[in-house]
Scaffold this motif. Structure first.
Motif, PDB file in Angstrom:
ATOM      1  N   UNK A 202     -21.641   2.710  -5.252  1.00  0.00           N
ATOM      2  CA  UNK A 202     -20.309   3.274  -5.452  1.00  0.00           C
ATOM      3  C   UNK A 202     -19.451   3.109  -4.201  1.00  0.00           C
ATOM      4  N   UNK A 203     -20.057   3.352  -3.023  1.00  0.00           N
ATOM      5  CA  UNK A 203     -19.322   3.208  -1.769  1.00  0.00           C
ATOM      6  C   UNK A 203     -18.925   1.755  -1.537  1.00  0.00           C
ATOM      7  N   UNK A 204     -19.828   0.839  -1.797  1.00  0.00           N
ATOM      8  CA  UNK A 204     -19.520  -0.575  -1.578  1.00  0.00           C
ATOM      9  C   UNK A 204     -18.463  -1.091  -2.532  1.00  0.00           C
ATOM     10  N   UNK A 208     -14.470  -2.054  -1.511  1.00  0.00           N
ATOM     11  CA  UNK A 208     -13.866  -3.382  -1.708  1.00  0.00           C
ATOM     12  C   UNK A 208     -12.581  -3.302  -2.514  1.00  0.00           C
ATOM     13  N   UNK A 209     -12.581  -2.510  -3.580  1.00  0.00           N
ATOM     14  CA  UNK A 209     -11.351  -2.377  -4.378  1.00  0.00           C
ATOM     15  C   UNK A 209     -10.252  -1.705  -3.565  1.00  0.00           C
ATOM     16  N   UNK A 210     -10.623  -0.684  -2.781  1.00  0.00           N
ATOM     17  CA  UNK A 210      -9.624  -0.023  -1.940  1.00  0.00           C
ATOM     18  C   UNK A 210      -9.052  -1.001  -0.919  1.00  0.00           C
ATOM     19  N   UNK A 211      -9.900  -1.854  -0.363  1.00  0.00           N
ATOM     20  CA  UNK A 211      -9.441  -2.846   0.609  1.00  0.00           C
ATOM     21  C   UNK A 211      -8.413  -3.778  -0.009  1.00  0.00           C
ATOM     22  N   UNK A 212      -8.698  -4.274  -1.211  1.00  0.00           N
ATOM     23  CA  UNK A 212      -7.754  -5.168  -1.886  1.00  0.00           C
ATOM     24  C   UNK A 212      -6.442  -4.459  -2.188  1.00  0.00           C
ATOM     25  N   UNK A 213      -6.529  -3.203  -2.585  1.00  0.00           N
ATOM     26  CA  UNK A 213      -5.320  -2.443  -2.902  1.00  0.00           C
ATOM     27  C   UNK A 213      -4.501  -2.143  -1.656  1.00  0.00           C
ATOM     28  N   UNK A 214      -5.190  -1.826  -0.546  1.00  0.00           N
ATOM     29  CA  UNK A 214      -4.487  -1.462   0.684  1.00  0.00           C
ATOM     30  C   UNK A 214      -3.926  -2.664   1.426  1.00  0.00           C
ATOM     31  N   UNK A 215      -4.470  -3.842   1.167  1.00  0.00           N
ATOM     32  CA  UNK A 215      -4.089  -5.012   1.955  1.00  0.00           C
ATOM     33  C   UNK A 215      -2.614  -5.379   1.812  1.00  0.00           C
ATOM     34  N   UNK A 216      -2.046  -5.192   0.595  1.00  0.00           N
ATOM     35  CA  UNK A 216      -0.642  -5.584   0.438  1.00  0.00           C
ATOM     36  C   UNK A 216       0.311  -4.551   1.014  1.00  0.00           C
ATOM     37  N   UNK A 217      -0.214  -3.363   1.356  1.00  0.00           N
ATOM     38  CA  UNK A 217       0.629  -2.348   1.995  1.00  0.00           C
ATOM     39  C   UNK A 217       0.539  -2.407   3.514  1.00  0.00           C
ATOM     40  N   UNK A 218      -0.662  -2.663   4.029  1.00  0.00           N
ATOM     41  CA  UNK A 218      -0.878  -2.613   5.474  1.00  0.00           C
ATOM     42  C   UNK A 218      -1.115  -3.978   6.107  1.00  0.00           C
ATOM     43  N   UNK A 219      -1.431  -4.982   5.295  1.00  0.00           N
ATOM     44  CA  UNK A 219      -1.783  -6.280   5.854  1.00  0.00           C
ATOM     45  C   UNK A 219      -3.277  -6.366   6.121  1.00  0.00           C
ATOM     46  N   UNK A 220      -3.813  -7.595   6.168  1.00  0.00           N
ATOM     47  CA  UNK A 220      -5.245  -7.772   6.322  1.00  0.00           C
ATOM     48  C   UNK A 220      -5.744  -7.477   7.735  1.00  0.00           C
ATOM     49  N   UNK A 227     -11.263  -1.341   8.223  1.00  0.00           N
ATOM     50  CA  UNK A 227     -12.305  -0.308   8.290  1.00  0.00           C
ATOM     51  C   UNK A 227     -12.999  -0.124   6.939  1.00  0.00           C
ATOM     52  N   UNK A 228     -12.255   0.108   5.844  1.00  0.00           N
ATOM     53  CA  UNK A 228     -12.961   0.226   4.550  1.00  0.00           C
ATOM     54  C   UNK A 228     -13.669  -1.054   4.133  1.00  0.00           C
ATOM     55  N   UNK A 229     -13.126  -2.211   4.527  1.00  0.00           N
ATOM     56  CA  UNK A 229     -13.797  -3.472   4.216  1.00  0.00           C
ATOM     57  C   UNK A 229     -15.154  -3.550   4.907  1.00  0.00           C
ATOM     58  N   UNK A 230     -15.188  -3.181   6.196  1.00  0.00           N
ATOM     59  CA  UNK A 230     -16.452  -3.208   6.933  1.00  0.00           C
ATOM     60  C   UNK A 230     -17.454  -2.216   6.343  1.00  0.00           C
ATOM     61  N   UNK A 401     -11.667  -4.418 -12.350  1.00  0.00           N
ATOM     62  CA  UNK A 401     -11.149  -3.681 -11.192  1.00  0.00           C
ATOM     63  C   UNK A 401     -10.775  -4.621 -10.053  1.00  0.00           C
ATOM     64  N   UNK A 402     -11.656  -5.562  -9.745  1.00  0.00           N
ATOM     65  CA  UNK A 402     -11.355  -6.516  -8.679  1.00  0.00           C
ATOM     66  C   UNK A 402     -10.186  -7.421  -9.075  1.00  0.00           C
ATOM     67  N   UNK A 403     -10.120  -7.789 -10.357  1.00  0.00           N
ATOM     68  CA  UNK A 403      -9.024  -8.644 -10.815  1.00  0.00           C
ATOM     69  C   UNK A 403      -7.669  -7.986 -10.640  1.00  0.00           C
ATOM     70  N   UNK A 404      -7.548  -6.734 -11.093  1.00  0.00           N
ATOM     71  CA  UNK A 404      -6.279  -6.020 -10.959  1.00  0.00           C
ATOM     72  C   UNK A 404      -5.882  -5.882  -9.497  1.00  0.00           C
ATOM     73  N   UNK A 405      -6.850  -5.499  -8.649  1.00  0.00           N
ATOM     74  CA  UNK A 405      -6.545  -5.303  -7.226  1.00  0.00           C
ATOM     75  C   UNK A 405      -6.200  -6.624  -6.538  1.00  0.00           C
ATOM     76  N   UNK A 406      -7.003  -7.654  -6.778  1.00  0.00           N
ATOM     77  CA  UNK A 406      -6.767  -8.934  -6.107  1.00  0.00           C
ATOM     78  C   UNK A 406      -5.470  -9.581  -6.559  1.00  0.00           C
ATOM     79  N   UNK A 407      -5.194  -9.545  -7.853  1.00  0.00           N
ATOM     80  CA  UNK A 407      -3.964 -10.153  -8.346  1.00  0.00           C
ATOM     81  C   UNK A 407      -2.743  -9.332  -7.936  1.00  0.00           C
ATOM     82  N   UNK A 408      -2.921  -8.025  -7.722  1.00  0.00           N
ATOM     83  CA  UNK A 408      -1.817  -7.229  -7.186  1.00  0.00           C
ATOM     84  C   UNK A 408      -1.441  -7.667  -5.784  1.00  0.00           C
ATOM     85  N   UNK A 409      -2.460  -7.895  -4.962  1.00  0.00           N
ATOM     86  CA  UNK A 409      -2.210  -8.398  -3.606  1.00  0.00           C
ATOM     87  C   UNK A 409      -1.544  -9.768  -3.643  1.00  0.00           C
TER      88      UNK A 409
END
Length: 534
Positions: A202-204, A208-220, A227-230, A401-409
């Motif tokens: 669940x954490x992993x 990953x989904x949080x990282x994809x979602x946050x990336x378009x707001x904060x940048x990679x 931090x959440x990616x690591x 879940x990954x599709x929605x997040x990645x395509x959002x970015x």
């Protein structure tokens, strides 16, 4: 009713939980207007549910094996209904997202038991028909979600997309108690729920989904992304180590040595990510740019739903022993070609430009749902049915879940690049536009520039949608080629199968060898049918 009653009870629960994956798609603009939200929050309304389903599925599958599948299915129905009421009563986006997460846990308990219930209740040609009907319901549910969401949102209010779950849950409960026999647990000495495995997975996955979602707001390169990616990568690495060393793993990684099982996981994950990961942004284009109503948006998607349901039933009837080389490869290829047809929108394009691609991708997804489910269950011994069903459902929901997040970015990045030099804050404007806020951008512009800006926004959103669709097409076609390579060996020998099964399962494999073949049976290998290895 002895044949159709149990299947109707199972399919009703499946329909509800999968409808709720996409039913929110057309309601997102209404939710945003009612509660106020950012693109990230809208993504979590859609993504949080799918992520919770995926994160809880493997644990729910193990609980079903330990305590009985019907009992876990009933518990899931009750949690799903209560969480649906909480979603409908949400006073803000935080409440709604939290309730969606709980709703996803209930859906996981329902979803993980459906395939294993079917595999134990049916055999022979009836099993092939049952898988076909289930696949038709599963594929049409994901596609009909926007239609039903549009009808309820436009006729009543977006909250009714959650209220409507309650009477259907009550009906599913009554049918379950009436038609599905109580199932005995799979009794294995000293076996307990793998709590560390559940928590790490669940954490992993969530990280990953949080990282994809946050990336378009904060940048990679920003800390809120890195931090959440690591943490997610470390959690998944530890999860793999724990699963390899524990006596009773949450997910037996040796199952992936079976080409048919790996092909099933790859096929459903890529299909969900590519086809349904783009669908929310297609809905936003239709409503915020094209000006369609929620009902109109749902009707545009209807050809996809009808094609998926028809193909799933037909393939279940005429292809009782699905081949990963034929079914999975063909399904991904057709889904990829359909997505490719959706990738040629222009500034003046209207909804008819999407219909052909949506229908063709529906044909591909109908084939994918039926074939992948049968392969997942048919490539493992019966005592692994709960685990295989949970793994299939996990990969399906993770794909979405990954599709929605990645395509959002990708959408925000593409729009930001296209808007550069046109507006003063291209990144912020891109986030607003990708969240369905075209009207907001037009209202903030001077009256003299609105016509020009409106044409620009049409062009920008069309360009972004083309990028998403063509990327999705490339993913599907690449997955089809990889599946073709993966299943290049048609049928492996029994000795190879024994080598792929851990020592703790060797007795189970010897037992399945002793079972006589069931003529025409498409079911699990444990019933004596050959392994689905190609």
């Amino acid at each position: 009713m002895r044949i159709w009653g149990p299947l109707a009870a199972i399919c009703l629960g499946t329909f509800m939980l999968l409808v709720d994956v996409t039913i929110v798609v057309v309601a997102l603009p209404s939710m945003s207007e009612s509660l106020g939200s950012s693109l990230s929050q809208l993504q979590w309304v859609a993504d949080g549910y799918a992520l919770a389903v995926a994160a809880a599925l493997l644990g729910a599958g193990m609980l079903a094996d330990l305590h009985g599948r019907r009992r876990v299915y009933v518990a899931g129905l009750i949690v799903f209904a209560l969480a649906s009421v909480a979603c409908a009563l949400a006073p803000g986006m935080g409440w709604l997202i939290a309730a969606r997460l709980v709703q996803g846990v209930g859906a996981a308990a329902m979803f993980t038991t459906t395939l294993s219930l079917i595999s134990t209740l049916y055999s022979g040609r009836r099993l092939g028909l049952a898988f076909g009907v289930w696949a038709a319901v599963a594929s049409s549910a994901a596609s009909l979600g926007p239609v039903l969401g549009g009808l309820l949102t436009q006729a009543l209010d977006w909250r009714w997309i959650f209220y409507v779950n309650v009477p259907f849950t009550a009906l599913a409960l009554a049918m379950t108690f009436r038609f599905i026999p109580r199932s005995a647990p799979v009794r294995q000495t000293a076996r307990r729920l793998d709590v560390p495995g559940v928590a790490l997975f669940a954490l992993g996955a969530g990280g990953l989904v949080y990282t994809l979602t946050a990336s378009h707001s904060h940048g990679w390169a920003a800390a809120p992304t890195l931090v959440p990616l690591a943490l997610a990568l470390v959690a998944l690495a530890v999860f793999v180590v724990v699963q390899r060393r524990t006596a009773h793993p949450l997910l037996d990684l040796s199952l992936f040595r079976r080409p048919a099982f790996s092909a099933a996981m790859l096929t459903i994950a890529l299909g969900e990510a590519a086809v349904y990961g783009v669908l929310p942004y297609t809905s936003l284009w239709l409503q915020s740019v094209q000006g369609l109503s929620p009902v109109g948006t749902g009707l545009v998607v209807l050809p996809h739903a009808l094609a998926a349901a028809l193909v799933a039933v037909v393939s279940g009837r005429w292809m009782p022993r699905p081949s990963p080389r034929l079914g999975a490869t063909l399904g991904l290829t057709l889904a990829g070609l359909g997505m490719g047809l959706e990738g040629f929108l222009g500034p003046d394009s209207g909804w008819p430009a999407l219909v052909g691609g949506l229908a063709l991708s529906g044909v591909g997804m109908g084939l994918i749902f039926q074939v992948a489910a049968a392969l997942a269950l048919g490539s493992v011994p019966p005592e692994r049915a709960g685990m295989a069903g949970g793994a299939y459902s996990t990969f399906e929901q993770l794909g979405y879940a990954f599709g929605v997040a990645a395509f959002g970015t990708l959408a925000v990045t593409t729009m930001s690049r296209c808007l550069n030099g046109t507006v003063t804050a291209p990144h912020e404007a891109a986030q607003t536009l990708s969240g369905g806020g075209a009207d907001t951008l037009l209202a903030a512009a001077p009256a003299s520039r609105r016509d020009a800006l409106d044409h620009t926004l049409h062009a920008v959103f069309a360009s972004a949608h083309n990028t998403l669709a063509l990327t999705a097409a490339a993913l599907c076609l690449s997955g089809a080629a990889f599946t073709l390579w993966l299943t290049r060996s048609r049928v492996r020998s029994r000795a190879a199968v024994r080598d792929a099964v851990p020592v703790r399962d060797a007795d189970a494999v010897r037992d399945t060898d002793a079972v006589r073949d069931t003529p025409g049976a498409p079911g699990p290998a444990g019933r004596g049918t050959p392994e689905y290895e190609g």
